[in-house]
Design a protein around this motif. Structure first.
Motif, PDB file in Angstrom:
ATOM      1  N   GLY A  29     -12.513   2.761  30.761  1.00  0.00           N
ATOM      2  CA  GLY A  29     -11.517   3.411  29.927  1.00  0.00           C
ATOM      3  C   GLY A  29     -11.832   3.274  28.456  1.00  0.00           C
ATOM      4  N   ALA A  30     -10.947   3.821  27.640  1.00  0.00           N
ATOM      5  CA  ALA A  30     -11.150   3.807  26.192  1.00  0.00           C
ATOM      6  C   ALA A  30     -10.601   2.524  25.590  1.00  0.00           C
ATOM      7  CB  ALA A  30     -10.476   5.015  25.559  1.00  0.00           C
ATOM      8  N   ILE A  31     -11.289   2.049  24.556  1.00  0.00           N
ATOM      9  CA  ILE A  31     -10.869   0.882  23.789  1.00  0.00           C
ATOM     10  C   ILE A  31     -10.722   1.354  22.349  1.00  0.00           C
ATOM     11  CG2 ILE A  31     -11.548  -1.413  22.984  1.00  0.00           C
ATOM     12  CD1 ILE A  31     -13.412  -1.508  25.493  1.00  0.00           C
ATOM     13  N   VAL A  32      -9.644   0.975  21.690  1.00  0.00           N
ATOM     14  CA  VAL A  32      -9.449   1.315  20.285  1.00  0.00           C
ATOM     15  C   VAL A  32      -9.565   0.025  19.477  1.00  0.00           C
ATOM     16  CG1 VAL A  32      -7.854   2.253  18.574  1.00  0.00           C
ATOM     17  CG2 VAL A  32      -8.012   3.312  20.831  1.00  0.00           C
ATOM     18  N   ALA A  33     -10.340   0.095  18.398  1.00  0.00           N
ATOM     19  CA  ALA A  33     -10.589  -1.093  17.585  1.00  0.00           C
ATOM     20  C   ALA A  33     -10.557  -0.742  16.102  1.00  0.00           C
ATOM     21  CB  ALA A  33     -11.951  -1.686  17.949  1.00  0.00           C
ATOM     22  N   ASP A  34     -10.136  -1.716  15.287  1.00  0.00           N
ATOM     23  CA  ASP A  34     -10.155  -1.530  13.831  1.00  0.00           C
ATOM     24  C   ASP A  34     -11.583  -1.448  13.309  1.00  0.00           C
ATOM     25  OD1 ASP A  34      -7.360  -1.642  13.664  1.00  0.00           O
ATOM     26  OD2 ASP A  34      -7.362  -3.805  13.379  1.00  0.00           O
ATOM     27  N   GLN A  35     -12.445  -2.283  13.857  1.00  0.00           N
ATOM     28  CA  GLN A  35     -13.841  -2.353  13.435  1.00  0.00           C
ATOM     29  C   GLN A  35     -14.721  -2.213  14.668  1.00  0.00           C
ATOM     30  OE1 GLN A  35     -14.758  -2.792  10.128  1.00  0.00           O
ATOM     31  NE2 GLN A  35     -12.574  -2.704   9.665  1.00  0.00           N
ATOM     32  N   LEU A  36     -15.895  -1.680  14.469  1.00  0.00           N
ATOM     33  CA  LEU A  36     -16.855  -1.535  15.558  1.00  0.00           C
ATOM     34  C   LEU A  36     -18.156  -2.194  15.138  1.00  0.00           C
ATOM     35  CD1 LEU A  36     -17.664  -0.268  18.279  1.00  0.00           C
ATOM     36  CD2 LEU A  36     -18.245   1.810  17.033  1.00  0.00           C
ATOM     37  N   VAL A  37     -18.626  -3.136  15.924  1.00  0.00           N
ATOM     38  CA  VAL A  37     -19.885  -3.825  15.652  1.00  0.00           C
ATOM     39  C   VAL A  37     -20.872  -3.431  16.740  1.00  0.00           C
ATOM     40  CG1 VAL A  37     -21.024  -6.073  15.456  1.00  0.00           C
ATOM     41  CG2 VAL A  37     -18.704  -5.768  14.556  1.00  0.00           C
ATOM     42  N   ASN A  38     -21.999  -2.915  16.327  1.00  0.00           N
ATOM     43  CA  ASN A  38     -23.041  -2.538  17.264  1.00  0.00           C
ATOM     44  C   ASN A  38     -23.922  -3.763  17.500  1.00  0.00           C
ATOM     45  OD1 ASN A  38     -25.279  -1.555  18.624  1.00  0.00           O
ATOM     46  ND2 ASN A  38     -25.490   0.274  17.355  1.00  0.00           N
ATOM     47  N   ALA A  39     -23.670  -4.465  18.586  1.00  0.00           N
ATOM     48  CA  ALA A  39     -24.446  -5.652  18.951  1.00  0.00           C
ATOM     49  C   ALA A  39     -25.153  -5.404  20.270  1.00  0.00           C
ATOM     50  CB  ALA A  39     -23.522  -6.866  19.038  1.00  0.00           C
ATOM     51  N   ALA A  40     -25.725  -4.207  20.409  1.00  0.00           N
ATOM     52  CA  ALA A  40     -26.286  -3.777  21.682  1.00  0.00           C
ATOM     53  C   ALA A  40     -27.745  -4.161  21.869  1.00  0.00           C
ATOM     54  CB  ALA A  40     -26.113  -2.265  21.828  1.00  0.00           C
ATOM     55  N   GLY A  41     -28.314  -4.956  20.974  1.00  0.00           N
ATOM     56  CA  GLY A  41     -29.684  -5.426  21.161  1.00  0.00           C
ATOM     57  C   GLY A  41     -30.671  -4.277  21.308  1.00  0.00           C
ATOM     58  N   PHE A  42     -31.446  -4.309  22.386  1.00  0.00           N
ATOM     59  CA  PHE A  42     -32.435  -3.259  22.643  1.00  0.00           C
ATOM     60  C   PHE A  42     -31.796  -1.869  22.698  1.00  0.00           C
ATOM     61  CE2 PHE A  42     -35.354  -6.446  24.771  1.00  0.00           C
ATOM     62  CZ  PHE A  42     -36.369  -6.292  23.853  1.00  0.00           C
ATOM     63  N   HIS A  43     -30.519  -1.804  22.985  1.00  0.00           N
ATOM     64  CA  HIS A  43     -29.826  -0.531  23.140  1.00  0.00           C
ATOM     65  C   HIS A  43     -29.136  -0.074  21.852  1.00  0.00           C
ATOM     66  CE1 HIS A  43     -30.430  -0.939  27.492  1.00  0.00           C
ATOM     67  NE2 HIS A  43     -30.108  -2.196  27.316  1.00  0.00           N
ATOM     68  N   ALA A  44     -29.289  -0.820  20.763  1.00  0.00           N
ATOM     69  CA  ALA A  44     -28.558  -0.542  19.521  1.00  0.00           C
ATOM     70  C   ALA A  44     -28.865   0.843  18.960  1.00  0.00           C
ATOM     71  CB  ALA A  44     -28.849  -1.615  18.482  1.00  0.00           C
ATOM     72  N   ARG A  45     -30.097   1.289  19.061  1.00  0.00           N
ATOM     73  CA  ARG A  45     -30.448   2.614  18.536  1.00  0.00           C
ATOM     74  C   ARG A  45     -29.682   3.697  19.280  1.00  0.00           C
ATOM     75  NH1 ARG A  45     -34.474   6.763  18.869  1.00  0.00           N
ATOM     76  NH2 ARG A  45     -34.855   7.563  16.779  1.00  0.00           N
ATOM     77  N   GLN A  46     -29.665   3.603  20.615  1.00  0.00           N
ATOM     78  CA  GLN A  46     -28.983   4.608  21.425  1.00  0.00           C
ATOM     79  C   GLN A  46     -27.461   4.553  21.211  1.00  0.00           C
ATOM     80  OE1 GLN A  46     -31.623   2.722  22.603  1.00  0.00           O
ATOM     81  NE2 GLN A  46     -32.982   4.487  22.390  1.00  0.00           N
ATOM     82  N   VAL A  47     -26.906   3.353  21.065  1.00  0.00           N
ATOM     83  CA  VAL A  47     -25.472   3.225  20.804  1.00  0.00           C
ATOM     84  C   VAL A  47     -25.149   3.820  19.430  1.00  0.00           C
ATOM     85  CG1 VAL A  47     -23.574   1.591  20.420  1.00  0.00           C
ATOM     86  CG2 VAL A  47     -25.110   1.288  22.372  1.00  0.00           C
ATOM     87  N   GLY A  48     -25.991   3.602  18.444  1.00  0.00           N
ATOM     88  CA  GLY A  48     -25.791   4.208  17.126  1.00  0.00           C
ATOM     89  C   GLY A  48     -25.781   5.722  17.194  1.00  0.00           C
ATOM     90  N   GLN A  49     -26.653   6.288  18.032  1.00  0.00           N
ATOM     91  CA  GLN A  49     -26.711   7.745  18.168  1.00  0.00           C
ATOM     92  C   GLN A  49     -25.401   8.312  18.716  1.00  0.00           C
ATOM     93  OE1 GLN A  49     -30.291   7.972  20.553  1.00  0.00           O
ATOM     94  NE2 GLN A  49     -31.554   8.430  18.764  1.00  0.00           N
ATOM     95  N   LEU A  50     -24.655   7.521  19.484  1.00  0.00           N
ATOM     96  CA  LEU A  50     -23.364   7.971  19.991  1.00  0.00           C
ATOM     97  C   LEU A  50     -22.369   8.209  18.861  1.00  0.00           C
ATOM     98  CD1 LEU A  50     -22.986   5.583  23.070  1.00  0.00           C
ATOM     99  CD2 LEU A  50     -23.615   8.012  23.097  1.00  0.00           C
ATOM    100  N   SER A  51     -22.586   7.577  17.712  1.00  0.00           N
ATOM    101  CA  SER A  51     -21.727   7.757  16.536  1.00  0.00           C
ATOM    102  C   SER A  51     -22.367   8.681  15.513  1.00  0.00           C
ATOM    103  CB  SER A  51     -21.462   6.400  15.864  1.00  0.00           C
ATOM    104  OG  SER A  51     -20.825   5.528  16.733  1.00  0.00           O
ATOM    105  N   GLY A  52     -23.480   9.295  15.869  1.00  0.00           N
ATOM    106  CA  GLY A  52     -24.172  10.181  14.941  1.00  0.00           C
ATOM    107  C   GLY A  52     -25.075   9.451  13.966  1.00  0.00           C
ATOM    108  N   LEU A  53     -25.331   8.173  14.211  1.00  0.00           N
ATOM    109  CA  LEU A  53     -26.204   7.397  13.334  1.00  0.00           C
ATOM    110  C   LEU A  53     -27.618   7.361  13.905  1.00  0.00           C
ATOM    111  CD1 LEU A  53     -23.887   4.323  12.683  1.00  0.00           C
ATOM    112  CD2 LEU A  53     -24.331   6.236  11.130  1.00  0.00           C
ATOM    113  N   ASN A  54     -28.592   7.548  13.034  1.00  0.00           N
ATOM    114  CA  ASN A  54     -29.980   7.414  13.451  1.00  0.00           C
ATOM    115  C   ASN A  54     -30.503   6.104  12.874  1.00  0.00           C
ATOM    116  OD1 ASN A  54     -32.525   7.806  14.473  1.00  0.00           O
ATOM    117  ND2 ASN A  54     -33.140   9.242  12.889  1.00  0.00           N
TER     118      ASN A  54
END
Length: 163
Positions: A29-54
């Motif tokens: 399900g969906a989680i709503v947060a005040d802040q979002l920290v990308n701590a995805a390690g090897f997957h951080a690039r792909q997780v960033g792309q989900l927010s439109g970040l390269n």
């Protein structure tokens, strides 16, 4: 204040809401947060792309060595109730920290020695890849280990832990 850490929770999508908060979509399900920290390690690039970040992140094979058990470290922990301080030697370009009753030794590698996992750059790591170890390439550690043994002779006496 604080944070809630959700390990092993795949991120399917992220979007910033009109109020500035973040919605993170997961299989649960969906989680709503005040802040979002990308701590995805090897997957951080792909997780960033989900927010439109390269994010220009490149997976690099990191080599390290763990020594066999060192009685001094066991005694230190018993006597002082904590581990020995970590060492970061910029001249020798390495770090040393306690790992259980041994020492973990890792280099800060020069670019020409780095091994890059190029096929992961666009595709990301293989599904399910987590804490597996890359193939050993301890020759890359030779100079680093020499520096450590000069500074900490106890390392030369301890031997290497079988990984």
């Amino acid at each position: 204040y604080g944070a809630k850490l959700l390990q092993d929770t795949p991120v399917l999508g992220t979007k910033q809401l009109p109020d500035g908060k973040w919605q993170v979509d997961t299989p649960s399900g969906a989680i709503v947060a005040d802040q979002l920290v990308n701590a995805a390690g090897f997957h951080a690039r792909q997780v960033g792309q989900l927010s439109g970040l390269n994010l220009p992140l490149v997976p690099v094979h990191h080599q390290y060595m763990v020594t066999a058990s060192i009685p001094f470290l066991e005694d230190w922990k018993k006597n002082f109730g904590k581990e020995v301080p970590a060492i970061r030697d910029l001249r020798g370009s390495y770090y040393v920290r306690q790992e259980r009753t041994g020492l973990l030794i890792g280099p800060y590698e020069a670019q020409e020695k780095m091994v890059i996992q190029e096929d992961w750059y666009d595709a990301g790591p293989p599904k399910g890849f987590g804490k597996e170890l890359f193939a050993h390439d301890l020759d890359r550690l030779d100079k680093c280990i020499e520096h450590v043994m000069d500074l900490l002779p106890i390392v030369a006496e301890s031997g290497r832990h079988p990984l």
